[in-house]
Design an enzyme around this catalytic site. Structure first.
Site, PDB file in Angstrom:
ATOM      1  N   ARG A   1     102.606  77.463 121.687  1.00 27.31           N
ATOM      2  CA  ARG A   1     102.945  76.058 121.962  1.00 27.31           C
ATOM      3  C   ARG A   1     102.818  75.308 120.635  1.00 27.31           C
ATOM      4  O   ARG A   1     102.408  75.869 119.631  1.00 27.31           O
ATOM      5  CB  ARG A   1     102.089  75.443 123.087  1.00 27.31           C
ATOM      6  N   GLY A   2     103.168  74.019 120.684  1.00 32.93           N
ATOM      7  CA  GLY A   2     103.210  73.242 119.448  1.00 32.93           C
ATOM      8  C   GLY A   2     104.643  73.261 118.932  1.00 32.93           C
ATOM      9  O   GLY A   2     105.272  74.332 118.851  1.00 32.93           O
ATOM     10  N   ALA A   3     105.166  72.076 118.608  1.00 32.81           N
ATOM     11  CA  ALA A   3     106.600  71.940 118.333  1.00 32.81           C
ATOM     12  C   ALA A   3     107.143  72.915 117.272  1.00 32.81           C
ATOM     13  O   ALA A   3     108.112  73.637 117.539  1.00 32.81           O
ATOM     14  CB  ALA A   3     106.913  70.489 117.966  1.00 32.81           C
TER      15      ALA A   3
ATOM     16  N   ARG B   1     111.333  74.298 127.207  1.00 31.23           N
ATOM     17  CA  ARG B   1     110.532  73.056 127.150  1.00 31.23           C
ATOM     18  C   ARG B   1     111.421  71.960 126.549  1.00 31.23           C
ATOM     19  O   ARG B   1     112.005  72.149 125.477  1.00 31.23           O
ATOM     20  CB  ARG B   1     109.256  73.271 126.317  1.00 31.23           C
TER      21      ARG B   1
ATOM     22  N   GLN C   1      93.987  71.457 124.680  1.00 24.88           N
ATOM     23  CA  GLN C   1      94.338  71.999 123.357  1.00 24.88           C
ATOM     24  C   GLN C   1      93.315  71.589 122.298  1.00 24.88           C
ATOM     25  O   GLN C   1      93.086  72.319 121.330  1.00 24.88           O
ATOM     26  CB  GLN C   1      95.728  71.503 122.922  1.00 24.88           C
TER      27      GLN C   1
ATOM     28  N   ASP D   1     106.117  65.780 118.580  1.00 23.47           N
ATOM     29  CA  ASP D   1     107.092  66.691 119.200  1.00 23.47           C
ATOM     30  C   ASP D   1     108.526  66.224 118.986  1.00 23.47           C
ATOM     31  O   ASP D   1     109.455  67.018 119.021  1.00 23.47           O
ATOM     32  CB  ASP D   1     106.814  66.837 120.696  1.00 23.47           C
TER      33      ASP D   1
ATOM     34  N   ASN E   1     104.404  62.627 121.426  1.00 23.86           N
ATOM     35  CA  ASN E   1     103.383  63.656 121.149  1.00 23.86           C
ATOM     36  C   ASN E   1     102.601  63.860 122.439  1.00 23.86           C
ATOM     37  O   ASN E   1     102.869  63.206 123.463  1.00 23.86           O
ATOM     38  CB  ASN E   1     102.491  63.227 119.979  1.00 23.86           C
ATOM     39  N   LYS E   2     101.633  64.736 122.385  1.00 23.72           N
ATOM     40  CA  LYS E   2     100.847  65.087 123.572  1.00 23.72           C
ATOM     41  C   LYS E   2     100.372  63.863 124.340  1.00 23.72           C
ATOM     42  O   LYS E   2      99.946  62.875 123.740  1.00 23.72           O
ATOM     43  CB  LYS E   2      99.657  65.934 123.119  1.00 23.72           C
TER      44      LYS E   2
HETATM   45  O1  MRU Z   1     102.203  70.982 125.005  1.00 22.41           O
HETATM   46  P1  MRU Z   1     101.936  71.419 123.588  1.00 22.41           P
HETATM   47  O2  MRU Z   1     100.602  72.046 123.396  1.00 22.41           O
HETATM   48  O3  MRU Z   1     103.065  72.259 123.048  1.00 22.41           O
HETATM   49  O4  MRU Z   1     101.929  70.071 122.777  1.00 22.41           O
HETATM   50  C1  MRU Z   1     101.687  70.119 121.406  1.00 22.41           C
HETATM   51  C2  MRU Z   1     101.627  68.786 120.777  1.00 22.41           C
HETATM   52  O5  MRU Z   1     101.792  67.769 121.402  1.00 22.41           O
HETATM   53  C3  MRU Z   1     101.449  68.768 119.284  1.00 22.41           C
HETATM   54  O6  MRU Z   1     100.715  67.664 118.892  1.00 22.41           O
HETATM   55  C4  MRU Z   1     102.829  68.723 118.620  1.00 22.41           C
HETATM   56  O7  MRU Z   1     103.644  69.746 119.123  1.00 22.41           O
HETATM   57  C5  MRU Z   1     102.751  68.829 117.173  1.00 22.41           C
HETATM   58  S1  MRU Z   1     102.304  70.438 116.664  1.00 22.41           S
HETATM   59  C6  MRU Z   1     102.303  70.539 114.992  1.00 22.41           C
END
Ligand code: MRU
Length: 363
Positions: free
Chosen positions: A45-47, A88, A211, A252, A262-263
Site C-alpha cells: 500500500r502507499g501511493a 484502488r 498504518q 495519494d 491523503n489518508k
Molecule cells: O491506504 P494506504 O495505506 O495505501 O494509504 C497510504 C497513504 O495515505 C499515504 O500517506 C500516501 O499513499 C502517501 S505514501 C508515500
C-alpha cells in the site's frame, strides 16, 4: 533498505504489510491477477508503491502471455491494465504508472517491435520506475529537511533532556513501506536525521488500518529514529502543549490547485496545525500530481470494507447492525498546506502558478 517489493525471477516479492509489525513475511505474486489482489488487500500500500507494483503487474502479464505476437497480445494488455486500474481508485500513481506503460506499449507496437522486445522493454520500464521512485524520495527528503524548523532551548519534544529536538507529527505511513524505499514524508525526516538534526517523531496510529502504529513505528524503530505512537485524538493536546513543531504527511493525489488527498484523518491534522500555527508540509513525487483533476472535490475517495472498522484482530468492536462508514482518504484544502515538497523542488501557494512555474504542463 526495507524490501517493500522486489522483482525476482519467479515474480514480485512483497513484504506483507498486513502482518507487520509482529511478523515479517513475504507474499510472492507470480501473475498480474495476484499483483492486483495484493494491492486490494493492502499487502502492499502507499501511493508510490502501488504505482510501481502495478507496473510490475503489467510486466508479469506480458511475460506470462500465451499470445504469439505483439499485436495478438494487445487486447490482453488492455485487460491487464484494466484489472490493475480497478484495484484502488484514489492514489493517482496507479493510473500514472499504467498510463506510462500504455504509452510505451503503443510506441513499441507502432515501431513494429516483436513480442519478446515488448516483454523486455516493459520489464525495463518497471525497473526504471522502481529506481526513479527511490531517487525521487531522496531528492524530496533533501528539499523537505531544509524546511523543518530549527529546535531551540524551548523545544523539548522528548522531555527536558532533549532540548533542541523538534517534534514532527506524521499521519499514516508515507515511508519506505509506502514507496520503493526511503519514503516521502518519512524521507524528509530521514534526511533531516542524516544531517544531524534532532527529531522526535509522533506517529498518529491512523485508524482503522493502523498504518502509523504498525508500519511507521516499525520502520522508524528499525532506523533508530525516536518515535512515539499517539492515538489519532491526541494530536490537538500535544500541539497545544508545544510538543509538535511541524507536520509532514504524504499524498495519494494532488489536484491542480494543490488540494491534497491523503489518508483519512489528514484533514483533521491540517486544521489542528493551522489553529496552532504549526507548519503543515506535504511530501509527494511528481507522479502524485494530477493536473487533470482541477480541485479536491473531483478526487475519487475509496470506501473500504466495513469490517476494517467493525473488527480489530478478528475481534468484533461494534454492535451488530450499526451503520459504518469507512472512507479511506480525505482531502486537505490547499489553504491548509504550508508547502508541497516534490523531487523537483518546493511548491507554495498559489499552487496552480507554482506548478506552472516548475514546468508541469502534462504528465
Ligand atoms: O491506504 P494506504 O495505506 O495505501 O494509504 C497510504 C497513504 O495515505 C499515504 O500517506 C500516501 O499513499 C502517501 S505514501 C508515500
Amino acid at each position: 533498505m526495507i524490501p517493500t517489493l522486489a522483482w525476482t525471477p519467479e515474480g514480485v516479492r512483497f513484504l506483507d504489510q498486513t502482518r507487520l509489525p509482529l511478523e515479517e513475511s513475504y507474499v510472492l505474486a507470480t501473475t498480474y491477477e495476484q499483483v492486483a489482489d495484493v494491492i486490494v488487500t493492502m499487502v502492499v500500500r502507499g501511493a508510490p508503491a502501488i504505482g510501481v507494483s502495478a507496473a510490475y503487474g503489467v510486466a508479469l502479464g506480458a511475460l506470462r502471455t500465451k499470445a504469439a505476437t505483439a499485436r495478438e497480445f494487445a487486447p490482453e494488455f488492455d485487460q491487464i491494465c484494466a484489472r490493475l486500474a480497478g484495484t484502488r481508485p484514489t492514489a493517482v500513481n496507479l493510473f500514472w504508472a499504467l498510463d506510462r506503460m500504455k504509452r510505451l506499449f503503443a510506441r513499441l507496437l507502432a515501431s513494429g517491435a516483436t513480442l519478446s522486445q515488448v516483454k523486455e522493454k516493459i520489464l525495463d520500464e518497471a525497473h526504471a520506475m522502481y529506481e526513479e521512485d527511490i531517487q525521487a524520495c531522496k531528492a524530496m527528503g533533501a528539499f523537505g529537511a531544509a524546511l523543518l524548523p530549527r529546535g531551540d532551548s524551548r523545544t523539548a519534544a522528548g522531555g527536558d533532556s532533549s532540548a533542541g529536538t523538534i517534534g514532527v507529527l506524521t499521519h499514516c505511513n508515507a515511508g519506505a513501506l509506502a514507496t520503493c524505499g526511503y519514503g516521502t514524508a518519512l524521507g524528509v525526516i530521514r534526511s533531516a536525521v542524516e544531517q544531524g538534526r534532532r527529531i522526535h517523531v509522533f506517529a498518529d496510529e491512523t485508524r482503522p488500518f493502523l498504518q502509523g502504529a504498525r508500519l511507521t513505528a516499525w520502520e522508524l524503530m528499525a532506523d533508530h529514529i525516536p518515535t512515539t505512537v499517539i492515538c489519532d485524538n491526541m494530536a490537538a493536546s500535544l500541539m497545544r502543549a508545544g510538543q509538535i513543531q511541524a507536520v509532514v504527511v504524504g499524498a495519494d493525489r494532488i489536484a491542480a490547485n494543490g488540494d491534497t488527498a491523503n489518508k483519512i484523518g489528514t484533514y483533521n491534522v491540517a486544521i489542528l496545525a493551522k489553529e496552532h500555527g504549526i507548519p503543515f508540509f506535504v511530501a509527494a513525487p511528481w507522479s502524485t500530481i494530477d493536473l487533470a483533476t482541477a480541485t479536491g472535490e473531483a478526487i475519487p475517495i475509496e470506501e473500504r470494507p466495513a469490517i476494517e472498522v467493525t473488527h480489530h484482530g478478528g475481534k468484533q468492536l461494534t454492535p451488530n447492525g450499526v451503520g459504518i462508514r469507512n472512507p479511506a482518504f480525505d482531502v486537505t484544502p490547499a489553504s491548509y498546506i504550508t508547502a508541497i515538497v516534490t523531487e523537483r523542488g518546493v511548491l507554495r501557494a498559489p499552487y496552480g502558478e507554482s506548478l506552472r512555474a516548475m514546468g508541469l504542463v502534462a504528465k
